[in-house]
Design a protein around this motif. Structure first.
Motif, PDB file in Angstrom:
ATOM      1  N   GLU A 130      14.914  38.141  14.121  1.00  0.00           N
ATOM      2  CA  GLU A 130      13.858  38.158  13.097  1.00  0.00           C
ATOM      3  C   GLU A 130      14.491  37.717  11.780  1.00  0.00           C
ATOM      4  OE1 GLU A 130      11.033  41.335  10.633  1.00  0.00           O
ATOM      5  OE2 GLU A 130      12.265  42.026  12.327  1.00  0.00           O
ATOM      6  N   TYR A 131      13.938  36.667  11.179  1.00  0.00           N
ATOM      7  CA  TYR A 131      14.528  36.168   9.940  1.00  0.00           C
ATOM      8  C   TYR A 131      13.435  35.680   8.987  1.00  0.00           C
ATOM      9  CZ  TYR A 131      13.660  31.418  11.650  1.00  0.00           C
ATOM     10  OH  TYR A 131      13.058  30.265  12.096  1.00  0.00           O
ATOM     11  N   GLN A 146      16.259  39.017  20.410  1.00  0.00           N
ATOM     12  CA  GLN A 146      15.483  38.148  19.530  1.00  0.00           C
ATOM     13  C   GLN A 146      15.979  38.294  18.102  1.00  0.00           C
ATOM     14  OE1 GLN A 146      11.611  39.942  21.087  1.00  0.00           O
ATOM     15  NE2 GLN A 146      10.939  37.844  20.688  1.00  0.00           N
ATOM     16  N   SER A 167      18.067  47.722  17.079  1.00  0.00           N
ATOM     17  CA  SER A 167      17.973  46.673  16.056  1.00  0.00           C
ATOM     18  C   SER A 167      19.217  46.720  15.179  1.00  0.00           C
ATOM     19  CB  SER A 167      16.712  46.842  15.208  1.00  0.00           C
ATOM     20  OG  SER A 167      16.702  48.094  14.563  1.00  0.00           O
ATOM     21  N   HIS A 197      17.121  42.023  17.311  1.00  0.00           N
ATOM     22  CA  HIS A 197      16.443  43.042  18.119  1.00  0.00           C
ATOM     23  C   HIS A 197      16.847  42.842  19.575  1.00  0.00           C
ATOM     24  CE1 HIS A 197      13.767  44.219  14.799  1.00  0.00           C
ATOM     25  NE2 HIS A 197      13.650  42.921  14.540  1.00  0.00           N
ATOM     26  N   THR A 251       8.108  37.172   8.177  1.00  0.00           N
ATOM     27  CA  THR A 251       9.315  36.741   8.883  1.00  0.00           C
ATOM     28  C   THR A 251       8.959  36.028  10.177  1.00  0.00           C
ATOM     29  OG1 THR A 251       9.452  38.909   9.923  1.00  0.00           O
ATOM     30  CG2 THR A 251      10.754  38.568   7.927  1.00  0.00           C
ATOM     31  N   THR A 252       9.924  35.304  10.703  1.00  0.00           N
ATOM     32  CA  THR A 252       9.778  34.592  11.976  1.00  0.00           C
ATOM     33  C   THR A 252      10.626  35.292  13.038  1.00  0.00           C
ATOM     34  OG1 THR A 252       9.408  32.472  10.875  1.00  0.00           O
ATOM     35  CG2 THR A 252      10.168  32.403  13.170  1.00  0.00           C
ATOM     36  N   THR A 253      10.082  35.437  14.233  1.00  0.00           N
ATOM     37  CA  THR A 253      10.822  36.014  15.349  1.00  0.00           C
ATOM     38  C   THR A 253      11.040  34.933  16.395  1.00  0.00           C
ATOM     39  OG1 THR A 253       9.861  38.197  14.970  1.00  0.00           O
ATOM     40  CG2 THR A 253      10.877  37.804  17.117  1.00  0.00           C
ATOM     41  N   THR A 254      12.275  34.734  16.790  1.00  0.00           N
ATOM     42  CA  THR A 254      12.609  33.654  17.713  1.00  0.00           C
ATOM     43  C   THR A 254      12.184  33.989  19.145  1.00  0.00           C
ATOM     44  OG1 THR A 254      14.801  34.570  18.166  1.00  0.00           O
ATOM     45  CG2 THR A 254      14.611  33.023  16.329  1.00  0.00           C
TER      46      THR A 254
END
Length: 399
Positions: A211-212, A209, A169, A114, A219-222
């Motif tokens: 998202e994984y 960022q 994205s 993103h 999910t996790t967003t850095t």
């Protein structure tokens, strides 16, 4: 032993072997470990997934507590720009760098980049600044593996947010999964372009960022990776020599080198009015003009949108009754941090970042140069000529 553990882990994940105990996702800002309790004595395979690569270890459990250290790095990305500072109208190349994670054992895996631009930037489709269409829903991107491996199956466009076209994205989920066999763990880059617009400021920054995760909705967003590309103002105080009286009606042009400044060619184009101007590559105007005052400011002429570097400020017209500068003034803008910079006038630092330009009246040579130099030179020539004539006459009389 490690090789066996790795192969065992891959087999277990691919064949969905049931685990004796599962920890699921380790969550919490400061949580970096997990404890398995009430295990029977024996041998166990411990592994961690969701990182750049799967980490595993074989461990013996007996009456004592055992600790397994598995060092894995979570997926992450970094965003960089091809310039530290920018000018309005400039096209900036952005590069996001990541690596293909190990998704062994996952039926599906989300890997989405993103990106959000600041108000001073607009997405464009290429290095030439080709604007997006009015109703554009995508922007061009280029994905490449850093070792030169073919990445032509990667997406070539990213989706724009329908409510905000400064957000995009890029969904690389399918591409990441498709590259597990030969390319997992490899670094890749995503490049795209943005153009600096008239809203750019010193604190210009934008972020990307990642998202994984393997479960939709979980999910996790850095933490955002920011690329900071400041653009700087040029503030001028045009005043009467030896006074704090501000002068309106002084006209200037700005150049990128001394040769152009002296020749009056290739001046930076601008747009604006009432003492407030911006660099504008689409404009045909090169002149910006001082006013009597700008509310709340210690200067009376403002030009925004310059990259760090050397410039030459040339006065093209002085206020009525005042002498024009004879030489361009060298201006140097230097970046000192992401939010700070210095300004020099003729290699002398201006602590307030304001360039003072003074004009004198009358025929005397002003301290900053002016039209009076012509009058002064003319008077000097006449005086020398008069002395020479007088000397010749005296010499004739003596003979």
């Amino acid at each position: 032993m490690q090789n066996f553990a790795n192969k065992f882990t891959t087999y277990a994940l691919k064949n969905s072997l049931g685990a004796t105990a599962t920890s699921n996702k380790i969550t919490g800002e400061n949580t970096t470990s997990y404890t398995f309790n009430n295990l029977d004595a024996g041998y166990y395979l411990v592994y961690v997934t969701g990182g750049k690569e799967i980490q595993s270890s074989l461990v013996t459990v007996d009456k004592d507590t055992n600790t397994v250290n598995l060092k894995t790095e979570a997926p992450s990305i970094t965003k960089t720009a091809d310039n530290d500072t920018v000018s309005i109208g400039q096209v900036v190349k952005y590069t996001v760098t990541g690596s293909i994670p190990d998704t062994t054992g996952y039926d599906q895996y989300q890997y989405i980049i993103h990106d959000e631009l600041s108000n001073g930037l607009d997405f464009v489709n290429d290095k030439n600044g080709t604007a997006l269409g009015e109703d554009a829903t995508t922007v061009n991107v280029a994905v490449a593996l850093k070792d030169g491996t073919d990445a032509s199956t990667a997406p070539t466009t990213a989706n724009l947010d329908t409510a905000n076209n400064k957000k995009m994205s890029l969904d690389l989920s399918a591409w990441v999964k498709a590259n597990q066999e030969n390319n997992k763990g490899k670094e890749f880059t995503v490049t795209y372009y943005a153009k600096v617009n008239a809203n750019a400021v010193v604190t210009e920054k934008n972020k990307a960022q990642l998202e994984y995760g393997n479960k939709p909705g979980e999910t996790t967003t850095t933490t955002p990776s920011e690329a900071k590309t400041p653009t700087y103002p040029l503030d001028i105080l045009k005043k009467k020599s030896g006074s704090e009286e501000k002068l309106a009606g002084a006209k200037f042009e700005l150049y990128k080198n001394a040769t152009d400044a002296k020749a009056g060619t290739n001046a930076i184009t601008v747009s604006g009015s009432n003492g407030n101007y911006v660099v504008d590559s689409t404009s045909s105007t090169t002149v910006f003009e001082s006013v009597a005052s700008i509310d709340g400011k210690d200067y009376n002429l403002h030009l925004n949108g310059l990259a760090a570097g050397d410039y030459w400020l040339k006065e093209t017209e002085a206020p009525a009754g005042f002498n024009k500068l004879t030489d361009p003034v060298k201006i140097t803008i230097t970046k000192t941090s992401d939010t700070e910079w210095t300004v020099k006038k003729n290699d002398t630092k201006e602590e307030d970042k304001i360039i003072d330009i003074e004009n004198s009246t009358g025929s005397l040579l002003p301290s900053t140069g002016g039209a009076g130099v012509i009058v002064f030179a003319g008077v000097a020539i006449l005086l020398v000529f008069g002395v020479a004539v007088s000397f010749i006459r005296d010499k004739r009389k003596a003979c």
